[in-house]
Design a protein around this motif. Structure first.
Motif, PDB file in Angstrom:
ATOM      1  N   ALA A  65       0.838  -1.208   0.000  1.00  0.00           N
ATOM      2  CA  ALA A  65       0.000   0.000   0.000  1.00  0.00           C
ATOM      3  C   ALA A  65       0.871   1.255   0.000  1.00  0.00           C
ATOM      4  CB  ALA A  65      -0.932  -0.003   1.203  1.00  0.00           C
ATOM      5  N   ARG A  66       1.926   1.250   0.796  1.00  0.00           N
ATOM      6  CA  ARG A  66       2.816   2.420   0.849  1.00  0.00           C
ATOM      7  C   ARG A  66       3.468   2.673  -0.509  1.00  0.00           C
ATOM      8  NH1 ARG A  66       4.988   3.943   6.408  1.00  0.00           N
ATOM      9  NH2 ARG A  66       6.374   5.013   5.005  1.00  0.00           N
ATOM     10  N   ALA A  67       3.810   1.593  -1.211  1.00  0.00           N
ATOM     11  CA  ALA A  67       4.370   1.748  -2.563  1.00  0.00           C
ATOM     12  C   ALA A  67       3.326   2.353  -3.503  1.00  0.00           C
ATOM     13  CB  ALA A  67       4.849   0.399  -3.090  1.00  0.00           C
ATOM     14  N   HIS A  68       2.076   1.924  -3.379  1.00  0.00           N
ATOM     15  CA  HIS A  68       1.004   2.504  -4.196  1.00  0.00           C
ATOM     16  C   HIS A  68       0.796   3.977  -3.857  1.00  0.00           C
ATOM     17  CE1 HIS A  68      -0.216  -1.060  -6.313  1.00  0.00           C
ATOM     18  NE2 HIS A  68      -0.504  -1.727  -5.201  1.00  0.00           N
ATOM     19  N   LEU A  69       0.929   4.328  -2.586  1.00  0.00           N
ATOM     20  CA  LEU A  69       0.769   5.726  -2.189  1.00  0.00           C
ATOM     21  C   LEU A  69       1.850   6.605  -2.813  1.00  0.00           C
ATOM     22  CD1 LEU A  69      -0.206   5.287   1.561  1.00  0.00           C
ATOM     23  CD2 LEU A  69      -1.660   6.179  -0.276  1.00  0.00           C
ATOM     24  N   VAL A  70       3.070   6.083  -2.894  1.00  0.00           N
ATOM     25  CA  VAL A  70       4.154   6.830  -3.535  1.00  0.00           C
ATOM     26  C   VAL A  70       3.810   7.090  -4.995  1.00  0.00           C
ATOM     27  CG1 VAL A  70       6.569   6.669  -4.289  1.00  0.00           C
ATOM     28  CG2 VAL A  70       5.941   6.047  -1.950  1.00  0.00           C
ATOM     29  N   LYS A  71       3.172   6.114  -5.622  1.00  0.00           N
ATOM     30  CA  LYS A  71       2.778   6.243  -7.029  1.00  0.00           C
ATOM     31  C   LYS A  71       1.462   7.000  -7.195  1.00  0.00           C
ATOM     32  CE  LYS A  71       4.961   1.919  -8.385  1.00  0.00           C
ATOM     33  NZ  LYS A  71       4.749   0.589  -8.965  1.00  0.00           N
ATOM     34  N   LYS A  72       0.883   7.447  -6.071  1.00  0.00           N
ATOM     35  CA  LYS A  72      -0.385   8.187  -6.048  1.00  0.00           C
ATOM     36  C   LYS A  72      -1.556   7.357  -6.581  1.00  0.00           C
ATOM     37  CE  LYS A  72       1.634  12.664  -5.735  1.00  0.00           C
ATOM     38  NZ  LYS A  72       2.136  12.540  -4.427  1.00  0.00           N
ATOM     39  N   ASP A  73      -1.487   6.055  -6.346  1.00  0.00           N
ATOM     40  CA  ASP A  73      -2.570   5.148  -6.726  1.00  0.00           C
ATOM     41  C   ASP A  73      -3.388   4.843  -5.467  1.00  0.00           C
ATOM     42  OD1 ASP A  73      -4.281   3.207  -7.673  1.00  0.00           O
ATOM     43  OD2 ASP A  73      -2.710   1.989  -8.611  1.00  0.00           O
ATOM     44  N   ASP A  74      -4.271   5.785  -5.127  1.00  0.00           N
ATOM     45  CA  ASP A  74      -5.026   5.679  -3.878  1.00  0.00           C
ATOM     46  C   ASP A  74      -5.956   4.471  -3.843  1.00  0.00           C
ATOM     47  OD1 ASP A  74      -3.744   7.984  -3.121  1.00  0.00           O
ATOM     48  OD2 ASP A  74      -5.523   9.249  -3.145  1.00  0.00           O
ATOM     49  N   ASP A  75      -6.564   4.141  -4.963  1.00  0.00           N
ATOM     50  CA  ASP A  75      -7.487   2.995  -4.984  1.00  0.00           C
ATOM     51  C   ASP A  75      -6.769   1.688  -4.653  1.00  0.00           C
ATOM     52  OD1 ASP A  75      -9.658   4.620  -5.587  1.00  0.00           O
ATOM     53  OD2 ASP A  75      -9.458   4.318  -7.758  1.00  0.00           O
ATOM     54  N   ALA A  76      -5.625   1.478  -5.278  1.00  0.00           N
ATOM     55  CA  ALA A  76      -4.855   0.259  -5.001  1.00  0.00           C
ATOM     56  C   ALA A  76      -4.340   0.265  -3.565  1.00  0.00           C
ATOM     57  CB  ALA A  76      -3.701   0.122  -5.988  1.00  0.00           C
ATOM     58  N   ALA A  77      -3.918   1.433  -3.083  1.00  0.00           N
ATOM     59  CA  ALA A  77      -3.431   1.537  -1.704  1.00  0.00           C
ATOM     60  C   ALA A  77      -4.557   1.218  -0.726  1.00  0.00           C
ATOM     61  CB  ALA A  77      -2.890   2.938  -1.442  1.00  0.00           C
ATOM     62  N   LEU A  78      -5.738   1.742  -0.975  1.00  0.00           N
ATOM     63  CA  LEU A  78      -6.881   1.491  -0.089  1.00  0.00           C
ATOM     64  C   LEU A  78      -7.201  -0.002  -0.031  1.00  0.00           C
ATOM     65  CD1 LEU A  78      -9.090   2.650   1.717  1.00  0.00           C
ATOM     66  CD2 LEU A  78     -10.477   2.950  -0.328  1.00  0.00           C
ATOM     67  N   LYS A  79      -7.153  -0.658  -1.174  1.00  0.00           N
ATOM     68  CA  LYS A  79      -7.414  -2.104  -1.214  1.00  0.00           C
ATOM     69  C   LYS A  79      -6.394  -2.865  -0.359  1.00  0.00           C
ATOM     70  CE  LYS A  79      -7.425  -5.978  -4.378  1.00  0.00           C
ATOM     71  NZ  LYS A  79      -6.771  -6.467  -5.560  1.00  0.00           N
ATOM     72  N   GLU A  80      -5.122  -2.519  -0.492  1.00  0.00           N
ATOM     73  CA  GLU A  80      -4.073  -3.209   0.273  1.00  0.00           C
ATOM     74  C   GLU A  80      -4.155  -2.889   1.766  1.00  0.00           C
ATOM     75  OE1 GLU A  80      -2.115  -5.580  -0.745  1.00  0.00           O
ATOM     76  OE2 GLU A  80      -2.575  -5.423  -2.874  1.00  0.00           O
ATOM     77  N   LEU A  81      -4.471  -1.646   2.110  1.00  0.00           N
ATOM     78  CA  LEU A  81      -4.594  -1.287   3.524  1.00  0.00           C
ATOM     79  C   LEU A  81      -5.765  -2.009   4.171  1.00  0.00           C
ATOM     80  CD1 LEU A  81      -3.837   2.515   3.203  1.00  0.00           C
ATOM     81  CD2 LEU A  81      -2.411   0.809   4.371  1.00  0.00           C
ATOM     82  N   THR A  82      -6.845  -2.126   3.434  1.00  0.00           N
ATOM     83  CA  THR A  82      -8.013  -2.845   3.950  1.00  0.00           C
ATOM     84  C   THR A  82      -7.668  -4.309   4.184  1.00  0.00           C
ATOM     85  OG1 THR A  82      -9.521  -1.284   2.901  1.00  0.00           O
ATOM     86  CG2 THR A  82     -10.425  -3.458   3.459  1.00  0.00           C
ATOM     87  N   GLU A  83      -6.907  -4.882   3.281  1.00  0.00           N
ATOM     88  CA  GLU A  83      -6.458  -6.271   3.464  1.00  0.00           C
ATOM     89  C   GLU A  83      -5.510  -6.380   4.659  1.00  0.00           C
ATOM     90  OE1 GLU A  83      -6.287 -10.420   2.567  1.00  0.00           O
ATOM     91  OE2 GLU A  83      -7.735  -8.815   2.303  1.00  0.00           O
ATOM     92  N   ALA A  84      -4.649  -5.396   4.822  1.00  0.00           N
ATOM     93  CA  ALA A  84      -3.714  -5.412   5.950  1.00  0.00           C
ATOM     94  C   ALA A  84      -4.450  -5.408   7.289  1.00  0.00           C
ATOM     95  CB  ALA A  84      -2.762  -4.222   5.871  1.00  0.00           C
ATOM     96  N   VAL A  85      -5.472  -4.563   7.427  1.00  0.00           N
ATOM     97  CA  VAL A  85      -6.191  -4.518   8.712  1.00  0.00           C
ATOM     98  C   VAL A  85      -7.124  -5.709   8.876  1.00  0.00           C
ATOM     99  CG1 VAL A  85      -5.956  -2.030   8.980  1.00  0.00           C
ATOM    100  CG2 VAL A  85      -8.016  -2.948   7.911  1.00  0.00           C
TER     101      VAL A  85
END
Length: 134
Positions: free
Chosen positions: A22-42
């Motif tokens: 998710a943090r890598a997606h955030l660096v790339k400004k891909d919020d949708d992909a980051a949100l998906k990964e963060l949701t999976e993380a929690v």
């Protein structure tokens, strides 16, 4: 990012690889992909304060204040460490302020300053209750 995806596949019950992806997606400004990964993380690690903090920031940026407030609440509930908990209180206070919830705003600001006195430097007029003891 390939090594992180492999780690996520090798340890399917761990939230940390998804958080790092998710943090890598955030660096790339891909919020949708980051949100998906963060949701999976929690989902995999309900005590992952970092994932909740990052997800709350995404929700806040999207003006999803109820969702952001909930994630900050989860960080506060987890009590990872004093600084992280103070930061969650401070950030949640800004949501309360936007929603016009002055009591919640003041409570969260005061708790943040109790946990981490560094937040006192950020206080501006009207942030906390002033008591006249005369």
């Amino acid at each position: 990012m390939g090594h992180l995806k492999r780690a996520a596949g090798e340890i399917p019950t761990a939230g940390e690889p998804h958080y790092q992806i998710a943090r890598a997606h955030l660096v790339k400004k891909d919020d949708d992909a980051a949100l998906k990964e963060l949701t999976e993380a929690v989902r995999l690690d309900p005590r992952h304060a970092g994932a909740y903090m990052e997800r709350a920031a995404l929700y806040e940026r999207a003006s999803l204040f109820t969702d952001a407030g909930y994630d900050y609440y989860r960080v506060i509930d987890i009590e990872a460490d004093r600084k992280t908990t103070a930061r969650a209180f401070w950030l949640r206070s800004s949501i309360a302020d936007r929603q016009g919830k002055r009591d919640g705003f003041r409570h969260d600001r005061e708790r943040a300053m109790e946990l981490d006195p560094e937040y006192r430097k950020l206080v501006t007029a009207g942030d906390v209750r002033v008591f006249n003891h005369t």
